[in-house]
Design an enzyme around this catalytic site. Structure first.
Site, PDB file in Angstrom:
ATOM      1  N   LYS A 147     -10.381   7.264   0.505  1.00 10.26           N
ATOM      2  CA  LYS A 147     -10.780   5.857   0.315  1.00 10.26           C
ATOM      3  C   LYS A 147     -12.273   5.688   0.563  1.00 10.26           C
ATOM      4  O   LYS A 147     -12.855   4.687   0.152  1.00 10.26           O
ATOM      5  CB  LYS A 147      -9.967   4.946   1.243  1.00 10.26           C
ATOM      6  CG  LYS A 147      -8.504   4.797   0.833  1.00 10.26           C
ATOM      7  CD  LYS A 147      -7.776   3.784   1.703  1.00 10.26           C
ATOM      8  CE  LYS A 147      -6.309   3.645   1.289  1.00 10.26           C
ATOM      9  NZ  LYS A 147      -5.477   4.786   1.674  1.00 10.26           N
ATOM     10  N   CYS A 185       0.824  -1.221   0.000  1.00 12.34           N
ATOM     11  CA  CYS A 185       0.000   0.000   0.000  1.00 12.34           C
ATOM     12  C   CYS A 185       0.857   1.269   0.000  1.00 12.34           C
ATOM     13  O   CYS A 185       0.323   2.372  -0.193  1.00 12.34           O
ATOM     14  CB  CYS A 185      -0.937  -0.005   1.193  1.00 12.34           C
ATOM     15  SG  CYS A 185      -1.623  -1.622   1.571  1.00 12.34           S
ATOM     16  N   PHE A 227       0.784  -2.869   4.145  1.00 15.00           N
ATOM     17  CA  PHE A 227       0.868  -4.181   4.781  1.00 15.00           C
ATOM     18  C   PHE A 227       2.340  -4.547   4.905  1.00 15.00           C
ATOM     19  O   PHE A 227       3.111  -4.353   3.974  1.00 15.00           O
ATOM     20  CB  PHE A 227       0.186  -5.245   3.915  1.00 15.00           C
ATOM     21  CG  PHE A 227      -1.296  -5.337   4.135  1.00 15.00           C
ATOM     22  CD1 PHE A 227      -1.807  -5.677   5.371  1.00 15.00           C
ATOM     23  CD2 PHE A 227      -2.176  -5.109   3.102  1.00 15.00           C
ATOM     24  CE1 PHE A 227      -3.161  -5.775   5.574  1.00 15.00           C
ATOM     25  CE2 PHE A 227      -3.544  -5.211   3.302  1.00 15.00           C
ATOM     26  CZ  PHE A 227      -4.038  -5.542   4.547  1.00 15.00           C
ATOM     27  N   HIS A 244      -4.168   8.043   5.230  1.00 14.16           N
ATOM     28  CA  HIS A 244      -4.231   6.694   4.664  1.00 14.16           C
ATOM     29  C   HIS A 244      -5.655   6.176   4.861  1.00 14.16           C
ATOM     30  O   HIS A 244      -6.178   5.480   3.993  1.00 14.16           O
ATOM     31  CB  HIS A 244      -3.192   5.802   5.346  1.00 14.16           C
ATOM     32  CG  HIS A 244      -3.074   4.445   4.753  1.00 14.16           C
ATOM     33  ND1 HIS A 244      -2.813   4.230   3.421  1.00 14.16           N
ATOM     34  CD2 HIS A 244      -3.213   3.195   5.300  1.00 14.16           C
ATOM     35  CE1 HIS A 244      -2.770   2.931   3.172  1.00 14.16           C
ATOM     36  NE2 HIS A 244      -3.026   2.283   4.293  1.00 14.16           N
ATOM     37  N   GLU A 293      -3.591   5.989  13.135  1.00 20.85           N
ATOM     38  CA  GLU A 293      -3.171   7.095  12.265  1.00 20.85           C
ATOM     39  C   GLU A 293      -3.616   8.439  12.853  1.00 20.85           C
ATOM     40  O   GLU A 293      -2.861   9.419  12.830  1.00 20.85           O
ATOM     41  CB  GLU A 293      -3.739   6.937  10.852  1.00 20.85           C
ATOM     42  CG  GLU A 293      -3.247   8.059   9.925  1.00 20.85           C
ATOM     43  CD  GLU A 293      -3.755   7.946   8.499  1.00 20.85           C
ATOM     44  OE1 GLU A 293      -4.654   7.140   8.224  1.00 20.85           O
ATOM     45  OE2 GLU A 293      -3.228   8.699   7.649  1.00 20.85           O
ATOM     46  N   HIS A 316      -9.800   1.061  -1.284  1.00 20.07           N
ATOM     47  CA  HIS A 316      -8.354   0.997  -1.059  1.00 20.07           C
ATOM     48  C   HIS A 316      -7.672   0.455  -2.319  1.00 20.07           C
ATOM     49  O   HIS A 316      -7.837  -0.719  -2.652  1.00 20.07           O
ATOM     50  CB  HIS A 316      -8.072   0.090   0.133  1.00 20.07           C
ATOM     51  CG  HIS A 316      -6.671   0.170   0.645  1.00 20.07           C
ATOM     52  ND1 HIS A 316      -5.603   0.570  -0.123  1.00 20.07           N
ATOM     53  CD2 HIS A 316      -6.149  -0.098   1.876  1.00 20.07           C
ATOM     54  CE1 HIS A 316      -4.502   0.539   0.585  1.00 20.07           C
ATOM     55  NE2 HIS A 316      -4.808   0.137   1.812  1.00 20.07           N
TER      56      HIS A 316
END
Lengths: 410, 310
Positions: free
Chosen positions: A331, A160, A395, A300, A311, A336
C-alpha cells in the site's frame, strides 16, 4: 481434494495495469500515489490518492458503465486479462465467478435539482438512463453479459477483506471439486467526493498532502493514515493436474485460506490482534503447513496508527521466526484499494514466487515502535522461499489470510 | 458431513416485530400495512406505497442505545433479528465465539435520508447545483461523520458480529435475493463440514428506503402491483443433536439460475429482496412453508428446502 493452480492473473492498479507492467512497477518500487485528478479535491483536507493512470481499453458497453462507476471498468479489464492468460474464452456451467468490492457510488451532483436537495432531482422516467445509485453487482452483470453465465456469480462486500474472501472462496470451491474453475478477485474505487470525503470524516486518511507519493507510510514512525487507491485484480483458479495436463502456464498454487471476525469495533481492530492471529492460523491449518514454512508476508499495512502496530504484533505472535521473514507493505505504492486490496496484494505476492523479487515498502524511513518486523525497504531484493502469505483486514472487523506456494515447490 | 438444523430464528418484517409475531400473522392470512413516503413527494412514486414495519423499541431490543448511532436502517433491523435468533437458540452457551460463523446478505446501500439531505444542502452552491467547494467547506461538516459506515455494504452484518460477539468464519454477499441464498448455502457448508460449530445466517434489507425504492422503480425491478418491504431475518444453524431443540432440518439450499418467478411472499409481505430467502427459511420452520425457489432480480435463484421439526 484438488491442488489448486493460478492459471490466469489480470490487474489494473495505480502503479501499472497488466501483469507485466504491474510486476515491473512492484519490483522497482514505483509509487502510484499522487494528487487527486479525478475531481477537484482542493476543498478537501485529503487531496492524495492512488489513481489508475493507464486504464486498458475495454469494449464500449463496459466503458459506458465505467464512466458512471470507474470500478466497473477496472473489474472488466482485470477479468478479461485473467481469462485470456488462462486461455478461457467463456464462462461455463462448471465455473464460478466471485468478485469482491465495498461501496456503492452515489452521484451527489444528481441529487440536487433547482437548488434543492431531494429525490425529485433524480427522478426520471422508468428505464431512462442510468439510476443515480449503482448496485455493487453491476460489474458482475456486465462481465456475465459479455462472457456468458457461470454456474453461479457471487458478489462479496466484505470491505477491505472482500477481494481476499472472494479468492479464498473460489479456492475452496475448486479444491473441494464443487467447481471446475473459479474466476475471482476484487475491484474498487472510492475516489469520488463521497468516498474520499466520507473516509476523511472517519479520520482514516492522511492529510499529510505535502508528502505526495510517500504519504502512505505503513509501519513508519511518521505514519498518519492511509491513502485511498483504486483498481482490480482477477485470478483464474483451476485444478493443478488439469492445468498441467492442458499445458497451461501455472503462476503459483493457492493452498490455504482462513477468515475470522474481530467482533470488536467498526474501524479499530481488536487491540490484541486476536482476529488477525486467528485468520493467519486458520490459513496455515488449511494449507497443512506450520508457521516456519512461510517465507514472505504481504501485510495489510495500511499506514494507520492502529492497524500497523496491531498487525505487526499479530505476525510476531503467529510466526516465532518473524525476524527472518521478509515482509512487504505494498500500500506504500498503491494506496489502499479497499475491496480490491486483497486481490491486488495477492498479485503482489506472485512477484517473489514467479520472478524471485520482493516488493519494497517505499515509504518506511524509521520503523515505528511496536512495528518491528523484517521490513523490505529496498527494491530488487531476491527471494527463493516456497510459501507467501497475504493479509487483508476489513472495516467492520472481517479478516482474511491467503497462502500461495511457489510453482516448483514440489 | 453433518446434518444441519435450525436452532434459533429472529425476524422483523411488516407482519411482525418478532419471529413469533411474523409467523402468527402469516398463518392468520394477514397482509402488510402500507403507507406513502413523504420523501418521495415530487417524484413519480409520490402516490406509491411501501410496507410499514410494526412499532418496536430498538434500544430495548438491543439493550444498547450507544450502538444505534452506528447503524443504518438495515443494520438496525439485522441486529434486532440476529439478537432474537441468537438468544432464542442459546448457542452462545454451547459454542465458543471463535467457532460461530456469520454468513449474511445485505441489500442496496441506504443512508439516512436526513443525513444525505444535510450533506447535499450544505454542498449546494449559489447557482443551485452541487459545489465541490461547498462540499469541502460546509457539506461534510453538516452531516453525520459516520455516514460511510451507513453506506459500506458489509456494515449491517459486521454490526451483527459486534453486537453478538461472533468471531468465526464469515462471508457477506450483496445485493439481491440470490446472494442471501449464497450466504445460507455457505453457512450450511461451514456447519456441515465442521469448519464452524454454529453459524448465524440471514439478511437485512431496506428497499422501502425512499432512495432504494426510487432506484428499484427506475431500474424496473418492482413488478406490477409490487411494493417494497424493509425487513430482516436471521437463523442459527447447528449440527443435528448438538442443541436441545431443533426448529427445522435443512434439506437443501441450492443455488441456480432460472426463469424469473414471483416472490412467493410478496403479495402479503411486500418484496423484501435480499431478506427474502432468509424469511422463507424462517417461515419454513415456523409456518411449514414448502420448498420453494426464490428468484433474484439478477437472474440468480435459490431453492430453500427446510423441513419444520415435528
Amino acid at each position: 481434494m484438488n491442488r489448486v493452480a493460478i492459471t490466469g492473473f489480470g490487474v489494473v492498479s495505480p502503479v501499472g495495469s497488466g501483469r507485466e507492467s504491474f510486476f515491473r512497477a512492484m519490483a522497482e518500487g514505483r509509487p502510484g500515489i499522487a494528487p487527486i485528478s479525478r475531481f477537484d479535491a482542493s476543498p478537501l483536507e485529503v487531496r492524495l490518492a492512488g489513481e489508475v493512470k493507464d486504464m486498458p481499453r475495454i469494449p464500449e458497453h463496459a466503458a459506458a458503465a465505467a464512466e458512471e462507476d470507474p470500478k466497473v471498468g477496472f473489474a472488466y479489464a482485470a477479468f478479461e486479462e485473467a481469462m485470456k492468460a488462462a486461455g478461457i474464452r467463456r464462462l461455463s456451467g462448471g465455473t464460478i465467478l466471485h468478485l469482491g468490492t465495498s461501496l456503492e457510488i452515489f452521484d451527489l451532483a444528481k441529487i440536487v435539482a433547482g437548488g434543492k436537495a431531494g429525490l425529485a432531482g433524480v427522478s426520471r422516467p422508468r428505464g431512462a438512463g442510468r439510476p443515480f445509485q449503482i448496485p455493487l453487482d453491476t460489474a458482475s452483470r456486465i462481465i456475465r453479459g459479455a462472457f456468458g453465465e457461470p454456474a453461479w456469480a457471487y458478489t462479496n462486500c466484505s470491505a477491505c477483506a472482500a477481494g481476499a474472501q472472494a479468492i479464498g472462496h473460489g479456492f475452496r470451491e475448486v479444491r473441494e471439486g464443487r467447481a471446475e474453475a473459479a474466476v475471482c478477485g476484487g475491484f474498487d474505487s472510492m475516489i469520488n467526493p463521497l468516498g474520499v470525503g466520507g473516509f476523511q470524516l472517519l479520520g482514516a486518511l492522511t492529510t499529510d498532502n505535502q508528502r505526495g507519493a510517500h504519504a502512505c507510510r505503513p509501519f513508519d514512525e511518521d505514519r498518519s493514515g492511509t491513502v485511498l487507491g483504486e483498481g482490480a485484480a482477477c485470478f483464474v483458479l483451476e485444478p493443478l493436474d488439469k492445468a498441467e495436463a492442458a499445458g497451461k502456464e501455472i503462476l503459483a498454487e493457492i493452498c490455504g485460506y482462513g477468515s475470522s471476525l474481530d467482533a470488536h469495533g467498526l474501524s479499530a481492530p481488536d487491540p490484541g490482534g486476536d482476529g488477525a492471529i486467528r485468520a493467519m492460523k486458520a490459513a496455515l491449518e488449511d494449507a497443512g503447513i506450520g508457521p516456519s514454512a512461510i517465507g514472505h508476508i504481504n501485510t495489510h499495512g495500511t499506514g494507520t496508527r492502529l492497524n500497523d502496530e496491531i498487525e505487526a504484533a499479530a505476525i510476531r505472535a503467529v510466526f516465532p521466526g518473524f525476524e527472518s521473514i521478509p515482509v512487504a507493505a505494498t500500500k506504500s505504492m498503491t494506496g489502499h484499494l479497499i475491496g480490491a486490496a486483497g486481490a491486488v496484494e495477492l498479485g503482489a505476492c506472485l512477484l517473489p514466487l514467479v520472478l524471485g523479487v520482493l516488493p519494497p515498502n517505499i515509504s518506511l524511513d524509521r520503523i515505528a515502535q511496536g512495528c518491528d518486523l523484517m521490513h523490505v525497504t529496498e527494491p530488487g531484493r531476491r527471494f527463493d522461499g516456497e510459501y507467501a502469505l497475504s493479509n487483508s483486514f476489513g472495516f467492520g472487523g472481517q479478516n482474511a489470510a491467503l497462502i500461495l506456494r511457489r510453482r516448483d515447490g514440489g | 458431513m453433518r446434518r444441519v438444523v435450525v436452532t434459533g430464528i429472529g425476524m422483523v418484517t411488516p407482519l411482525g416485530a418478532t419471529a413469533a409475531e411474523t409467523a402468527s400473522s402469516f398463518a392468520s392470512g394477514r397482509a402488510a400495512a402500507k403507507s406513502r413516503l413523504s420523501d418521495l413527494e415530487g417524484t413519480p412514486l409520490e402516490a406509491s406505497a411501501a410496507a410499514v414495519l410494526p412499532p418496536f423499541d430498538p434500544a430495548a431490543r438491543l439493550q444498547s442505545r450507544k450502538m444505534l448511532k452506528y447503524m443504518s436502517g438495515s443494520a438496525l433491523l439485522g441486529c434486532i433479528a440476529a439478537r432474537e435468533a441468537v438468544e432464542s437458540s442459546g448457542v452462545k452457551s454451547r459454542c465458543r465465539a471463535e467457532r460461530i460463523g456469520l454468513f449474511a446478505g445485505t441489500g442496496l446501500a441506504a443512508a439516512d435520508i436526513g443525513e444525505v439531505r444535510r450533506l447535499i444542502e450544505g454542498s449546494t452552491g449559489e447557482n443551485g447545483s452541487f459545489s465541490m467547494r461547498r462540499f469541502g467547506e460546509n457539506g461534510l461538516a453538516s452531516t453525520n461523520p459516520l455516514i460511510s459506515f451507513h453506506i459500506l455494504a458489509n456494515m449491517p452484518a459486521c454490526l451483527v458480529s459486534i453486537m453478538e460477539g461472533l468471531k468465526g468464519p464469515n462471508y457477506i454477499f450483496t445485493p439481491w435475493e440470490g446472494q442471501t441464498g449464497a450466504a445460507l448455502s455457505e453457512a450450511v457448508k461451514a456447519v456441515a463440514s465442521g469448519e464452524a460449530d454454529a453459524a448465524v445466517a440471514g439478511a437485512s434489507d431496506t428497499p422501502a428506503h425512499p432512495a432504494a425504492f426510487l432506484h428499484l422503480w427506475q431500474a424496473g425491478l418492482l413488478g406490477p402491483g409490487e411494493f417494497p418491504a424493509s425487513s430482516a431475518a436471521y437463523l442459527v444453524l447447528e449440527p443435528e443433536g448438538s442443541a436441545p431443540r431443533s426448529l427445522g432440518i435443512v434439506k437443501e439450499i441450492r443455488l441456480g439460475r432460472g426463469a424469473k418467478q414471483r416472490d412467493p411472499l410478496a403479495d402479503r409481505m411486500g418484496r423484501t429482496f435480499a431478506s427474502a430467502p432468509a424469511i422463507y427459511a424462517a417461515l419454513s420452520c415456523l409456518a411449514g412453508l414448502k420448498a420453494s425457489e426464490i428468484s433474484g432480480c439478477d437472474g440468480l435463484s435459490v431453492m430453500v428446502d427446510i423441513e419444520a421439526a415435528s
